[in-house]
Structures are given as structure tokens and as C-alpha cells.
Design a protein around this motif. Structure first.
Motif, PDB file in Angstrom:
ATOM      1  N   GLU A 295       0.637  -0.896  -0.034  1.00  0.00           N
ATOM      2  CA  GLU A 295      -0.049  -0.429   0.321  1.00  0.00           C
ATOM      3  C   GLU A 295       0.442   1.168  -0.160  1.00  0.00           C
ATOM      4  O   GLU A 295       0.163   2.295  -0.330  1.00  0.00           O
ATOM      5  CB  GLU A 295      -0.985   0.125   1.065  1.00  0.00           C
ATOM      6  CG  GLU A 295      -2.275   0.813   1.518  1.00  0.00           C
ATOM      7  CD  GLU A 295      -3.217   1.072   2.110  1.00  0.00           C
ATOM      8  OE1 GLU A 295      -4.645   1.614   2.041  1.00  0.00           O
ATOM      9  OE2 GLU A 295      -2.777   0.309   3.076  1.00  0.00           O
ATOM     10  N   ALA A 296       2.265   1.264   0.833  1.00  0.00           N
ATOM     11  CA  ALA A 296       2.902   2.514   0.886  1.00  0.00           C
ATOM     12  C   ALA A 296       3.581   3.030  -0.644  1.00  0.00           C
ATOM     13  O   ALA A 296       3.408   4.322  -0.801  1.00  0.00           O
ATOM     14  CB  ALA A 296       3.911   2.104   1.765  1.00  0.00           C
ATOM     15  N   LEU A 297       3.923   1.734  -1.596  1.00  0.00           N
ATOM     16  CA  LEU A 297       3.932   1.729  -2.720  1.00  0.00           C
ATOM     17  C   LEU A 297       3.626   2.084  -3.326  1.00  0.00           C
ATOM     18  O   LEU A 297       3.821   3.138  -4.410  1.00  0.00           O
ATOM     19  CB  LEU A 297       4.863   0.322  -3.113  1.00  0.00           C
ATOM     20  CG  LEU A 297       4.988   0.724  -4.813  1.00  0.00           C
ATOM     21  CD1 LEU A 297       6.876   1.064  -5.600  1.00  0.00           C
ATOM     22  CD2 LEU A 297       5.181  -0.905  -5.407  1.00  0.00           C
ATOM     23  N   GLU A 495       7.433  -9.827 -12.846  1.00  0.00           N
ATOM     24  CA  GLU A 495       7.261  -9.746 -14.000  1.00  0.00           C
ATOM     25  C   GLU A 495       8.889  -8.163 -14.362  1.00  0.00           C
ATOM     26  O   GLU A 495       8.354  -7.750 -14.999  1.00  0.00           O
ATOM     27  CB  GLU A 495       6.024  -8.690 -14.058  1.00  0.00           C
ATOM     28  CG  GLU A 495       4.738  -8.905 -13.736  1.00  0.00           C
ATOM     29  CD  GLU A 495       4.576 -10.098 -15.255  1.00  0.00           C
ATOM     30  OE1 GLU A 495       4.934  -9.257 -15.985  1.00  0.00           O
ATOM     31  OE2 GLU A 495       3.536 -10.359 -14.744  1.00  0.00           O
ATOM     32  N   LEU A 496       9.962  -9.082 -13.200  1.00  0.00           N
ATOM     33  CA  LEU A 496      10.958  -7.602 -13.896  1.00  0.00           C
ATOM     34  C   LEU A 496      10.990  -8.423 -15.274  1.00  0.00           C
ATOM     35  O   LEU A 496      11.983  -7.013 -15.893  1.00  0.00           O
ATOM     36  CB  LEU A 496      12.358  -8.480 -12.705  1.00  0.00           C
ATOM     37  CG  LEU A 496      13.182  -7.883 -13.132  1.00  0.00           C
ATOM     38  CD1 LEU A 496      13.294  -6.152 -13.063  1.00  0.00           C
ATOM     39  CD2 LEU A 496      14.311  -8.555 -11.867  1.00  0.00           C
ATOM     40  N   TYR A 606      -0.318  -5.774  -7.589  1.00  0.00           N
ATOM     41  CA  TYR A 606       0.175  -4.834  -7.506  1.00  0.00           C
ATOM     42  C   TYR A 606       1.451  -4.944  -7.806  1.00  0.00           C
ATOM     43  O   TYR A 606       2.745  -4.664  -8.596  1.00  0.00           O
ATOM     44  CB  TYR A 606       0.002  -4.498  -5.684  1.00  0.00           C
ATOM     45  CG  TYR A 606       1.668  -5.567  -5.347  1.00  0.00           C
ATOM     46  CD1 TYR A 606       2.912  -5.487  -5.559  1.00  0.00           C
ATOM     47  CD2 TYR A 606       1.139  -7.022  -4.247  1.00  0.00           C
ATOM     48  CE1 TYR A 606       3.444  -6.594  -4.701  1.00  0.00           C
ATOM     49  CE2 TYR A 606       1.380  -7.538  -4.584  1.00  0.00           C
ATOM     50  CZ  TYR A 606       2.625  -7.761  -3.823  1.00  0.00           C
ATOM     51  OH  TYR A 606       3.915  -8.617  -3.835  1.00  0.00           O
ATOM     52  N   SER A 607       2.153  -6.931  -8.169  1.00  0.00           N
ATOM     53  CA  SER A 607       3.048  -6.766  -8.519  1.00  0.00           C
ATOM     54  C   SER A 607       3.821  -6.542  -9.957  1.00  0.00           C
ATOM     55  O   SER A 607       5.188  -6.150 -10.379  1.00  0.00           O
ATOM     56  CB  SER A 607       3.247  -8.630  -8.771  1.00  0.00           C
ATOM     57  OG  SER A 607       2.845  -9.005  -9.466  1.00  0.00           O
ATOM     58  N   TYR A 608       2.966  -5.654 -10.309  1.00  0.00           N
ATOM     59  CA  TYR A 608       3.371  -5.612 -11.975  1.00  0.00           C
ATOM     60  C   TYR A 608       4.041  -4.091 -11.349  1.00  0.00           C
ATOM     61  O   TYR A 608       5.229  -3.561 -12.019  1.00  0.00           O
ATOM     62  CB  TYR A 608       2.424  -5.124 -12.892  1.00  0.00           C
ATOM     63  CG  TYR A 608       1.653  -6.291 -13.410  1.00  0.00           C
ATOM     64  CD1 TYR A 608       2.228  -6.927 -14.650  1.00  0.00           C
ATOM     65  CD2 TYR A 608       0.815  -6.536 -13.053  1.00  0.00           C
ATOM     66  CE1 TYR A 608       2.493  -7.606 -14.866  1.00  0.00           C
ATOM     67  CE2 TYR A 608       0.307  -8.460 -13.722  1.00  0.00           C
ATOM     68  CZ  TYR A 608       0.664  -8.136 -15.359  1.00  0.00           C
ATOM     69  OH  TYR A 608       0.021  -9.814 -15.238  1.00  0.00           O
ATOM     70  N   MET A 609       3.690  -3.368 -10.777  1.00  0.00           N
ATOM     71  CA  MET A 609       4.630  -1.700 -10.300  1.00  0.00           C
ATOM     72  C   MET A 609       5.222  -2.814  -9.123  1.00  0.00           C
ATOM     73  O   MET A 609       6.595  -1.885  -9.604  1.00  0.00           O
ATOM     74  CB  MET A 609       3.137  -0.663  -9.794  1.00  0.00           C
ATOM     75  CG  MET A 609       3.676   0.752  -9.354  1.00  0.00           C
ATOM     76  SD  MET A 609       2.934   1.438  -9.438  1.00  0.00           S
ATOM     77  CE  MET A 609       2.457   1.804 -11.442  1.00  0.00           C
ATOM     78  N   TRP A 610       5.926  -2.955  -8.633  1.00  0.00           N
ATOM     79  CA  TRP A 610       6.713  -3.175  -7.012  1.00  0.00           C
ATOM     80  C   TRP A 610       8.006  -3.711  -8.839  1.00  0.00           C
ATOM     81  O   TRP A 610       8.940  -3.610  -8.628  1.00  0.00           O
ATOM     82  CB  TRP A 610       5.769  -4.191  -6.281  1.00  0.00           C
ATOM     83  CG  TRP A 610       7.271  -5.362  -5.560  1.00  0.00           C
ATOM     84  CD1 TRP A 610       7.833  -5.550  -5.725  1.00  0.00           C
ATOM     85  CD2 TRP A 610       7.073  -4.374  -4.133  1.00  0.00           C
ATOM     86  NE1 TRP A 610       9.239  -5.366  -4.375  1.00  0.00           N
ATOM     87  CE2 TRP A 610       8.419  -4.990  -3.648  1.00  0.00           C
ATOM     88  CE3 TRP A 610       6.552  -3.275  -3.826  1.00  0.00           C
ATOM     89  CZ2 TRP A 610       8.797  -5.170  -2.692  1.00  0.00           C
ATOM     90  CZ3 TRP A 610       6.674  -3.479  -2.203  1.00  0.00           C
ATOM     91  CH2 TRP A 610       7.867  -3.676  -1.825  1.00  0.00           C
TER      92      TRP A 610
END
Length: 674
Positions: A295-297, A495-496, A606-610
């Protein structure tokens, strides 16, 4: 002989798709499932003291036959669904769930793996890693629960298997059944290339004229160009109604009761395992570790994205007013006016660009980048596949076979929407070893006539690069054990490689070499290229907001007690975010397949943005050398990440490559939000 019960005999070990019939799957599945059950029973009941060889290593190849059957079946079910395959999916899902539960919650296996884990520190690193993961997976599955807990967990998993299959099939039914005929007198604004695609879609269905379907490669450009506001609204509402049960998207399939039950069962499963909620359980093994860090990211990026989107909304509303529309800017207006704004600011006409972005040209680009970075070579491979327009390549390096790569690029009514990378078989070194067979699937608009070039949009080209980035993760895998091969990594790390590969599409050196006019061979003019790249960042506010809305809704659904009314909870979250009203979630909840067609991306969208935080920083590592193809950096990327699979925790792999953790600055800069 059932071709599903023999080793594959096609070129370079591909399955013989020309010999496989739907009637082969049930008997092959029954036989291999029984074989797997017997093999796992033999390991669990082994009277010898547990050790790495007779327990952990023995479990690695025990499902080879079953995986061979299922990889072919689920590939075909995704790319060419039919009634027979859908029926088989509904039959297989609960039986596989029951089989998985029996294994992952067998207290005898748990005891044996736990015993080996106590001495894992003395094992070689890869052996220790798969032992650690085996114990973790059994524990997270519920093997450490009491008898009543294991029984309930089994029932939950079986029901979830049925529900997620039902969710997927409901969405597919809506996508397959919907068409919107566009009359000849209502074609205002539609460019020639799009009209050709719409007519090709009609012809494929035995119709005349032009139609809009719910294929993203067709409906998105329609929303970007169609001057008829009523038709835009009709198409948009159908697109976003998939799975909602209102009948707009097809047969009135209703995923709301399905997803409510999925959320409730996931929550119960997490609590059985001692976690507060599903999000806490899911993130416990990810790089992010906790919902609070996710959530913070997302919140850190939201502020900049919302500000950019609000600024764009004001400009788009002015354009709407200039067209004589006094009401508010609506969701079916945004793409049209955003496209016009891009044209106004950057003078990029899709009709000008399309002749340079053919599928063959962009395939040449992805292969060239792979050759320059990793020394990979691609030779066309003639093989019987599931459709005449599916293609295959031998992938070699230094004359040695590295993999077989299969590309299925065109939309068809029977294909699941979206784009994905999967594998028919993964790399490992056991026995004689095994090279990967990797499949990329997309839904690009096919050419109007056989033999004509297929034109890609800029987004299509990006998708092509993205999915091939996943493919490199499989192709370059170099591990011993199949369970940690290729993309078998934390969800917020997977996704990296795919998102990192997208960066090379934007490089002038790549475009200058491959974006050539399909008739003249002329290079994409530098001025047009630069305007195209600038225009690519023009919609960053919109794309980031719609993504973040989906990611935050996904996270909220899985934190705390599941909502009794998911749509009301979604509305509450979006209201609190206070984003532009004309930007809905990228994936409306009733067809949010990432989250409800399985567990992979549940509480993990969220993992795409992480991963994007890392991919921006990873590409910066190349830029810092002054050479985007720097051999030393490419070699380090392969040796520390792409070849390693899940052989070490994701944060360790990242640190080995970059020697520091990344921040969001490179992401914001890359998206043009600062």
C-alpha cells in the motif's frame, strides 16, 4: 496409441498437435493422475529414513507424465477453447484440487520433508533451496494442521478450483458471444487500418460489413477513434460488463456470486493457517512481505499519477466542450480525446505509424535484441501446431539448442483474451536434462487477407516485447531442479524480466533497425519516431491511475473480512481515492481474471508495479554504461537473475545484480510523471 501417453515426437520434441484429439485427454488424464497418486504414495510410505534423495529429489519428477498431459490440454483450452475442452476443464479442476490437497496435506510427506529440512544446511545450495521451498509449500498448504483442519482445507481447495474455472469460462463466453455491427453511415473517425481489422473480424464470423468485438486489440482503437459517441458508449459498456450478469456482454453470465464465494473461501483458508487474512498469507512469501509495504508503494505513486490525470482531464473536457457536449467527460470519451490530444501535442497519426510496425518487423526486433544481449539465434521450425498461423522457432546459442519458442499471435473467437507466456515443458538438468518449450500468446488483429502483413499498434508492440521478456526467463534458465526453473519465482519478481525487455522497444537503435515500411523498406523517420516515443508517455496519468485503482481494489478485497458486496466495496475504495471519474479500473471486478481466475495474482496485482520499480532501475544499469547492449551488464543480468529461476530468494538475486535496492524515482521518471 494415445499420443498423450507417449513422449512427444514432433520436431525438436514438440507435441504432435495434429494427432491429438479431445477424446484423448480424459483417458490420458485418468492414467497419469493415478500414476502420480501411486508415486506420491510410494514416497510417503517409504520405510527408509527420509533423506534428500528418497524424499525431496524423488518428488521433483514424480508428476512428469501428468504435467505433460496438462501442459498440452491447458495450452489448447486457452488458445482454442470449445465445448468439449470446457467440459473437461470443469471435470479436471476439482480432481486436480483434490489430488493437490492429498499430496500437500499428507502428514507423512510433511514429516519426511521436515526431517530433511533439519539438515538442509549441509546440502548444496540448490538442494537446500528446494528443500526449504518444499517445506514452506507443505506448511502453507495446511499439512501441519490437525485432521479436521486438513479436511476443511481440502474442501476449500476443491471448491475454489470449480469457482475459478467457472469465473474464467463466464468471461470467455461473454467475450466470444459479443459483436457490435457498425453501420456504413457511422464510420466517422475510423482509420483505414482499423476498418480493415473490423471487416476481417466480421469475415471470420461469416458476416459482412464491419464489427467491434471485445478483443482488446480491436475495441481499444475503436474507442480511440470512433466519432460516434453513442456507439462508443455501447461498446465500452459491453466491454466493461463482461461477467457482470446484465446480459450486455453476452449470455448474461454472472460472476458476482462466484467471486464473493472465492473471497470468502480464501479468507477462511488464510485463517486456518494462522494468518489474519488472505493478503497477509499471500504476501508472506513475496518480496513485498506485507500488505502495508504494498500500500505504501502504490500510494506513493498514486499522488503523482492522480495529479497528472487530473490535469489531462481538464484539457480533455475542454476538447469535449469544443465538440458541443455539455455533460461531463465520460469513460467512453477519454480514449478518443486523449488520442486527439496526443495528435495535437505530438502529431502522431496511427495510420502513419502502422506500416512500420508489422508483426514480422517486431519479431525481428525482439529476436535481434535477444541476440545482441544474450547471443541467442532463432531459426524457423516447421511443426504441426494447433492453428496454421501459429509459428515456432529453434533457439540456439553457439550452435547448441537452448529452447523451442512458439508464438500464437492472432485473435480468434475461441481464444482467451489478453496475452500470456506459458511453457509446454520447463528446463532442468535431471537425467538427460530437458530444454524448455516456451509459448507466447497474444490477441493481435489478424491481417484482412492471407499473406498480407499484420499491423501492430504501439501497445501491441509493447505487449510483444513484454511476453518475450518472460520467454527469456525460461529460455536462459540453467538450474538442476524443475520446481525452481524459469519463472518459478516470487510473484512480485516474475514481471521484472518482461517489463525490463519492454525498454528496448523504445530505443532509437532498435526502431531504426527494425521499424521499416512494409512496402518500401524505408526506416521509420526519425522525427516521427521521436514524436511516437514522446506520445507514449502522454497517457501516463490515465494508464497509471487505471492500474493503481485495480491494484488497490484487489488488495482491499483480500485484507480483513471479505466484503459482503464487492461492488459496493469497490465503489467505496474508488471514492476514497478520488481519482478522475472518467477513469475506471483497468479490470472491472466481474472480469478481473488476474485475481479471480486463479490465485496467482490474487492480492498480487500490485506486482507489476513492484517489478516496474526494479525494471526501471535495471535498465538504468545498462544506460549507466553508455551502451544499452553492454555485454558485461547483460551477462550479469543472465547470471544473477535470468538463469537462476527460483534458486535463491528474489531480493538476493536482485542484490547480486544491482548491489542495492531501488526506489520509485526511476519509475516516475520512466512513466513521465515527474
Amino acid at each position: 496409441m494415445n499420443p498423450q501417453l507417449t513422449r512427444w515426437t514432433g520436431p525438436e520434441g514438440l507435441p504432435r498437435f495434429d494427432l491429438i484429439a479431445d477424446t484423448d485427454f480424459a483417458s490420458a488424464f485418468d492414467r497419469e493422475l493415478a500414476a502420480s497418486q501411486a508415486a506420491h504414495e510410494a514416497i510417503a510410505a517409504n520405510p527408509d529414513a527420509p533423506d534428500f534423495a528418497n524424499t525431496i529429489a524423488a518428488m521433483e519428477l514424480v508428476d512428469e507424465g501428468l504435467n505433460r498431459v496438462l501442459s498440452v490440454f491447458y495450452t489448447l483450452a486457452g488458445v482454442d477453447s470449445n465445448e468439449a475442452r470446457q467440459t473437461l476443464q470443469r471435470d479436471f479442476a476439482p480432481r486436480l484440487a483434490d489430488h493437490g490437497s492429498r499430496i500437500s496435506m499428507d502428514p507423512r510427506l510433511y514429516a519426511r520433508v521436515n526431517a530433511v529440512a533439519q539438515t538442509a544446511s549441509a546440502l548444496p545450495p540448490e538442494d537446500a533451496r528446494i528443500t526449504e521451498l518444499a517445506l514452506r509449500d507443505l506448511t502453507r498448504a495446511g499439512a501441519g494442521l490437525d485432521e479436521a483442519g486438513r479436511a476443511r482445507m481440502t474442501a476449500i481447495r476443491a471448491r475454489l478450483a470449480v469457482l475459478t474455472t467457472q469465473f474464467t469460462q463466464n468471461v470467455l463466453e461473454d467475450e466470444r458471444d459479443y459483436i457490435l455491427p457498425i453501420p456504413d453511415d457511422r464510420l466517422e473517425g475510423l482509420p483505414g487500418w482499423l476498418l480493415r481489422a473490423m471487416r476481417a473480424a466480421a469475415k471470420e464470423r461469416g458476416l459482412t460489413g464491419q464489427i467491434v468485438t471485445l478483443n482488446r486489440s480491436l475495441i481499444v482503437p475503436f474507442l480511440e477513434h470512433a466519432g460516434d459517441r453513442t456507439l462508443r458508449e455501447t461498446a465500452f459498456r459491453a466491454w466493461t460488463a463482461r461477467g457482470s450478469g446484465d446480459g450486455t456482454g453476452g449470455q448474461g453470465t454472472d460472476n458476482l456470486p462466484v467471486l464473493h464465494e472465492i473471497l470468502a473461501l480464501r479468507h477462511e483458508r488464510a485463517q486456518l493457517l494462522g494468518f489474519a487474512d488472505f493478503a497477509s498469507w499471500k504476501l508472506d512469501t513475496q518480496m513485498a512481505a506485507t500488505p502495508e509495504r504494498v500500500e505504501a508503494l502504490l500510494s506513493e505513486v498514486w499522488t503523482a499519477a492522480r495529479a497528472r490525470a487530473a490535469s489531462d482531464e481538464a484539457r480533455l473536457t475542454e476538447m469535449l466542450r469544443a465538440d458541443g457536449v455539455n455533460g461531463p467527460l465520460e469513460a467512453w470519451d477519454w480514449r478518443l480525446y486523449a488520442a486527439r490530444l496526443r495528435q495535437q501535442d505530438h502529431d502522431v497519426d496511427a495510420d502513419q505509424v502502422a506500416p512500420y510496425l508489422t508483426l514480422d518487423a517486431m519479431l525481428g526486433a525482439i529476436f535481434d535484441v535477444a541476440q545482441r544481449l544474450f547471443g541467442l539465434e532463432f531459426q524457423p521450425l516447421q511443426a504441426p501446431l494447433w492453428s496454421p498461423d501459429v509459428r515456432a522457432w529453434r533457439v540456439t546459442r553457439g550452435g547448441q539448442l537452448m529452447a523451442v519458442f512458439v508464438g500464437d499471435y492472432f485473435a480468434r473467437p475461441s481464444k482467451r483474451s489478453g496475452a500470456w507466456c506459458s511453457s509446454l515443458q520447463v528446463q532442468h538438468k535431471l537425467g538427460e536434462g530437458q530444454r524448455p518449450i516456451v509459448v507466447n500468446v497474444c490477441n493481435f488483429t489478424p491481417p484482412e487477407e492471407a499473406g498480407a502483413p499484420a499491423f501492430l499498434s504501439w501497445d501491441d508492440a509493447r505487449t510483444l516485447f513484454h511476453e518475450f521478456g518472460h520467454a527469456t526467463h525460461h529460455i536462459l534458465s540453467d538450474v538442476t531442479w524443475p520446481s525452481i526453473s524459469g519463472t518459478s519465482v516470487a510473484q512480485d519478481f516474475v514481471e521484472l524480466p518482461s517489463q525490463l525487455y519492454e525498454h528496448w522497444l523504445e530505443q532509437p537503435a532498435v526502431l531504426d533497425a527494425h521499424a521499416r515500411h512494409h512496402e518500401t523498406g524505408e526506416v521509420l523517420p526519425a522525427d516521427l519516431r521521436d514524436r511516437l516515443l514522446a506520445a507514449g508517455k502522454a497517457g501516463a496519468g490515465f494508464s497509471t491511475v487505471e492500474y493503481l485503482e485495480s491494484a488497490l481494489v484487489d488488495l482491499a478485497f483480500h485484507r480483513g473480512t471479505p466484503p459482503e458486496d464487492a461492488m459496493a466495496r469497490q465503489a467505496e475504495i474508488l471514492t476514497a481515492l478520488d481519482g478522475p471519474r472518467a477513469i475506471p479500473m483497468r479490470h472491472a471486478t466481474p472480469h478481473f481474471a488476474h485475481v479471480f481466475a486463479g490465485d496467482s495474482y490474487a492480492s498480487g496485482y500490485y506486482s507489476y508495479m513492484w517489478s516496474e520499480v526494479m525494471d526501471a532501475d535495471a535498465f538504468a544499469a545498462f544506460e549507466e554504461t553508455g551502451d544499452i547492449f553492454d555485454p558485461a551488464t547483460a551477462r550479469r543480468l543472465e547470471e544473477t537473475i535470468l538463469s537462476r529461476g527460483g534458486s535463491a530468494p528474489a531480493d538476493e538475486l536482485w542484490m547480486a545484480f544491482r548491489q542495492r535496492m531501488p526506489g520509485v524515482d526511476a519509475l516516475l521518471k520512466g512513466r513521465g510523471l515527474v
